[in-house]
Design a protein around this motif. Sequence first.
Motif, PDB file in Angstrom:
ATOM      1  N   ILE A  26       3.097 -12.304  -0.247  1.00  0.00           N
ATOM      2  CA  ILE A  26       2.469 -12.913   0.919  1.00  0.00           C
ATOM      3  C   ILE A  26       1.059 -12.332   1.043  1.00  0.00           C
ATOM      4  O   ILE A  26       0.923 -11.109   1.155  1.00  0.00           O
ATOM      5  CB  ILE A  26       3.255 -12.601   2.211  1.00  0.00           C
ATOM      6  CG1 ILE A  26       4.735 -12.962   2.094  1.00  0.00           C
ATOM      7  CG2 ILE A  26       2.601 -13.291   3.414  1.00  0.00           C
ATOM      8  CD1 ILE A  26       5.074 -14.421   2.098  1.00  0.00           C
ATOM      9  N   PRO A  27       0.037 -13.169   1.000  1.00  0.00           N
ATOM     10  CA  PRO A  27      -1.334 -12.631   1.064  1.00  0.00           C
ATOM     11  C   PRO A  27      -1.728 -12.278   2.495  1.00  0.00           C
ATOM     12  O   PRO A  27      -1.094 -12.720   3.454  1.00  0.00           O
ATOM     13  CB  PRO A  27      -2.168 -13.813   0.566  1.00  0.00           C
ATOM     14  CG  PRO A  27      -1.406 -15.013   0.995  1.00  0.00           C
ATOM     15  CD  PRO A  27       0.050 -14.639   0.897  1.00  0.00           C
ATOM     16  N   ASP A  70      -3.866  -7.927  -0.522  1.00  0.00           N
ATOM     17  CA  ASP A  70      -5.297  -8.234  -0.505  1.00  0.00           C
ATOM     18  C   ASP A  70      -5.851  -8.015  -1.922  1.00  0.00           C
ATOM     19  O   ASP A  70      -6.074  -6.876  -2.326  1.00  0.00           O
ATOM     20  CB  ASP A  70      -5.999  -7.315   0.505  1.00  0.00           C
ATOM     21  CG  ASP A  70      -7.478  -7.654   0.657  1.00  0.00           C
ATOM     22  OD1 ASP A  70      -8.101  -7.138   1.597  1.00  0.00           O
ATOM     23  OD2 ASP A  70      -7.998  -8.439  -0.164  1.00  0.00           O
ATOM     24  N   ARG A  71      -6.037  -9.090  -2.649  1.00  0.00           N
ATOM     25  CA  ARG A  71      -6.389  -8.922  -4.068  1.00  0.00           C
ATOM     26  C   ARG A  71      -7.747  -8.253  -4.257  1.00  0.00           C
ATOM     27  O   ARG A  71      -8.096  -7.819  -5.344  1.00  0.00           O
ATOM     28  CB  ARG A  71      -6.311 -10.248  -4.814  1.00  0.00           C
ATOM     29  CG  ARG A  71      -7.270 -11.297  -4.367  1.00  0.00           C
ATOM     30  CD  ARG A  71      -7.366 -12.433  -5.399  1.00  0.00           C
ATOM     31  NE  ARG A  71      -8.332 -13.430  -4.956  1.00  0.00           N
ATOM     32  CZ  ARG A  71      -8.059 -14.385  -4.077  1.00  0.00           C
ATOM     33  NH1 ARG A  71      -6.820 -14.495  -3.638  1.00  0.00           N
ATOM     34  NH2 ARG A  71      -8.972 -15.229  -3.660  1.00  0.00           N
ATOM     35  N   GLU A 124       0.852  -1.185   0.000  1.00  0.00           N
ATOM     36  CA  GLU A 124       0.000   0.000   0.000  1.00  0.00           C
ATOM     37  C   GLU A 124       0.888   1.235   0.000  1.00  0.00           C
ATOM     38  O   GLU A 124       2.079   1.162   0.239  1.00  0.00           O
ATOM     39  CB  GLU A 124      -0.981  -0.018   1.181  1.00  0.00           C
ATOM     40  CG  GLU A 124      -0.382  -0.167   2.534  1.00  0.00           C
ATOM     41  CD  GLU A 124       0.268   1.111   2.956  1.00  0.00           C
ATOM     42  OE1 GLU A 124      -0.228   2.188   2.590  1.00  0.00           O
ATOM     43  OE2 GLU A 124       1.256   1.041   3.663  1.00  0.00           O
ATOM     44  N   PHE A 125       0.262   2.390  -0.234  1.00  0.00           N
ATOM     45  CA  PHE A 125       0.961   3.614  -0.605  1.00  0.00           C
ATOM     46  C   PHE A 125       2.021   4.093   0.391  1.00  0.00           C
ATOM     47  O   PHE A 125       3.165   4.274   0.049  1.00  0.00           O
ATOM     48  CB  PHE A 125      -0.077   4.721  -0.839  1.00  0.00           C
ATOM     49  CG  PHE A 125       0.532   6.058  -1.096  1.00  0.00           C
ATOM     50  CD1 PHE A 125       0.464   7.060  -0.142  1.00  0.00           C
ATOM     51  CD2 PHE A 125       1.222   6.290  -2.275  1.00  0.00           C
ATOM     52  CE1 PHE A 125       1.075   8.284  -0.366  1.00  0.00           C
ATOM     53  CE2 PHE A 125       1.828   7.508  -2.499  1.00  0.00           C
ATOM     54  CZ  PHE A 125       1.751   8.511  -1.543  1.00  0.00           C
ATOM     55  N   GLN A 175      -8.275  -2.347  -4.589  1.00  0.00           N
ATOM     56  CA  GLN A 175      -7.577  -1.682  -5.669  1.00  0.00           C
ATOM     57  C   GLN A 175      -6.220  -1.132  -5.210  1.00  0.00           C
ATOM     58  O   GLN A 175      -5.222  -1.234  -5.899  1.00  0.00           O
ATOM     59  CB  GLN A 175      -8.464  -0.533  -6.182  1.00  0.00           C
ATOM     60  CG  GLN A 175      -8.059   0.029  -7.530  1.00  0.00           C
ATOM     61  CD  GLN A 175      -7.621  -1.060  -8.475  1.00  0.00           C
ATOM     62  OE1 GLN A 175      -8.253  -2.117  -8.538  1.00  0.00           O
ATOM     63  NE2 GLN A 175      -6.527  -0.823  -9.193  1.00  0.00           N
ATOM     64  N   ALA A 176      -6.193  -0.583  -3.978  1.00  0.00           N
ATOM     65  CA  ALA A 176      -4.944   0.030  -3.476  1.00  0.00           C
ATOM     66  C   ALA A 176      -3.840  -1.025  -3.423  1.00  0.00           C
ATOM     67  O   ALA A 176      -2.695  -0.769  -3.772  1.00  0.00           O
ATOM     68  CB  ALA A 176      -5.177   0.627  -2.093  1.00  0.00           C
ATOM     69  N   SER A 177      -4.200  -2.236  -3.014  1.00  0.00           N
ATOM     70  CA  SER A 177      -3.213  -3.317  -2.884  1.00  0.00           C
ATOM     71  C   SER A 177      -2.731  -3.765  -4.263  1.00  0.00           C
ATOM     72  O   SER A 177      -1.536  -3.914  -4.494  1.00  0.00           O
ATOM     73  CB  SER A 177      -3.893  -4.480  -2.149  1.00  0.00           C
ATOM     74  OG  SER A 177      -3.004  -5.237  -1.401  1.00  0.00           O
ATOM     75  N   VAL A 178      -3.662  -3.968  -5.182  1.00  0.00           N
ATOM     76  CA  VAL A 178      -3.321  -4.426  -6.537  1.00  0.00           C
ATOM     77  C   VAL A 178      -2.437  -3.382  -7.236  1.00  0.00           C
ATOM     78  O   VAL A 178      -1.398  -3.697  -7.822  1.00  0.00           O
ATOM     79  CB  VAL A 178      -4.617  -4.703  -7.352  1.00  0.00           C
ATOM     80  CG1 VAL A 178      -4.298  -4.990  -8.809  1.00  0.00           C
ATOM     81  CG2 VAL A 178      -5.406  -5.846  -6.731  1.00  0.00           C
TER      82      VAL A 178
END
Lengths: 257, 257
Positions: free
Chosen positions: A214-215, A188-189, A153-154, A192-195
């Motif tokens: 790692i999920p 976290d698929r 994440e950002f 959107q932020a994660s992808v």
Amino acid sequence: MRVWAVANQKGGVGKTTTAVTLGGLLAERKQRVLLLDLDPHGSMTSYFGYDPDTLSQSSFNLFAEQEPDAQAINALLLSTPCEGLTLLPSSMALATVERRAAAEGMGLKVSRALAKVWDQFDYVLIDSPPVLGALMINALAASERLLVPVQTEFLALKGLERMIRTISMVTQSLRKDLNYTIIPTMFDRRTQASVGALRELRNTYPNTIWAAMIPVDTRIRDASRNGVPLSQYSADSRGAAAYRSLLKSLLSQQDQR
Amino acid sequence: MRVWAVANQKGGVGKTTTAVTLGGLLAERKQRVLLLDLDPHGSMTSYFGYDPDTLSQSSFNLFAEQEPDAQAINALLLSTPCEGLTLLPSSMALATVERRAAAEGMGLKVSRALAKVWDQFDYVLIDSPPVLGALMINALAASERLLVPVQTEFLALKGLERMIRTISMVTQSLRKDLNYTIIPTMFDRRTQASVGALRELRNTYPNTIWAAMIPVDTRIRDASRNGVPLSQYSADSRGAAAYRSLLKSLLSQQDQR
Ligand SMILES: Nc1ncnc2c1ncn2[C@@H]1O[C@H](COP(=O)(O)OP(=O)(O)OP(=O)(O)O)[C@@H](O)[C@H]1O
Ligand SMILES: Nc1ncnc2c1ncn2[C@@H]1O[C@H](COP(=O)(O)OP(=O)(O)OP(=O)(O)O)[C@@H](O)[C@H]1O
Ligand SMILES: [Mg+2]
Ligand SMILES: [Mg+2]
């Protein structure tokens, strides 16, 4: 003996989780593993049910003026519920090491201590605090490989550039080459932020990032509540499978070098 | 002028998020708000698009031997996209402050600096690094209220005991009373670990915990990617609503004292 440090100045990205989980998996492969906690906050030490506030001796002893010999280092070791996995715990006293950081040779205390027990362990995994200082420098100086967990994440991405600059700053002053691998964590698929963050990470660091990730996996938190490494708590969880494939990739790179 | 510090030695619990989000909400209430970044890693500074590595001046200047006057402090201030919200950024140089921690009066540098601009702001929110040291001590010494975000999960719970002990240690040596509130963050009602941790938190700290909690909300990460406080990015998100009710409860306590 191989020494791997897990470090990132950003907090809460999965450093302790990565050190403990990989340590558990190496112990399952019958390797003799030492987990070294250099974080004054002691998450790795509390993970196994010990209290960093009440321990009378700890990794703090490695920084004494009179450096400990192999026997004294052995007296610091604690057992864990996982066979083949030994803990050298931390304590709050570690927070005072920074004040003496400028003293002669302070950056090499940990690597000198580990050299004294080189024949007792196959792997040492070092957990470090989320701040650039003497403890992180010691972890980098003592290790041959660095694992950098990064949350997908950002805010964590922004901090990674700084971590990479820190690595090159430290390796130049230590005059050693430190091979590092970026490990995307808590992916976290569904969001959107994660992808988007994972795509950005892969574009920016194509040569040093691990190919998978790692999920997010709640079993990871459950394992820490139970004080056992993830693969012992839940061998077929998504998190354990991902860390297994990470270890495989790290070991295959090692054989090539 | 009221000064609130946000601190916890555990990393990744939502310190920066809490400081920025509450700052944004106070600015919406037409308060003049200063966000002070005391974390050498500079998440709050990067949140607003500034780079802590390239800033020539920062909160590091507050620790100079020759303490800055009001004019020099004003020269450090940066604007944010939120009206009424001003940033005093951090830089990597802050990481060197720890080395001088033992020097006379080092624990009071920030509170002395803030006293010089007391008439320019209604609120100061201080973000601190996830480590016990001179920077956190400065944050605690400068503030009248402390907010302690705690992730609702096991490892963060373990660390909280230590944080509470640290608070009483510091307040004794500063000879001041520091009123603190525990704020449960990243609560995910779908996972047992989160629900159990929140129950444990409420049982252990009945008098100092906030009655509600901040839920997991992906809009929080999106807001940080866009460099605006949550309530500006997504006013009706679950996270914004929860932080609004937190602020209401903090302000109502304040009026009673
Ligand atoms: N893949 C994952 N899925 C879900 N939860 C995770 C995952 N990895 C770590 N966690 C949880 O996130 C929290 C933060 O992880 P951890 O404590 O390992 O991070 P850290 O980088 O060591 O933090 P610190 O900066 O405080 O040392 C822990 O509660 C951990 O259980
Ligand atoms: N309620 C929430 N729901 C979802 N994500 C959150 C929430 N609060 C914070 N986050 C995210 O979790 C990450 C960690 O938060 P943050 O950086 O604010 O923690 P911190 O305690 O300041 O970390 P550090 O110890 O590195 O300073 C950030 O990416 C943030 O966007
Ligand atoms: Mg950790
Ligand atoms: Mg932060």
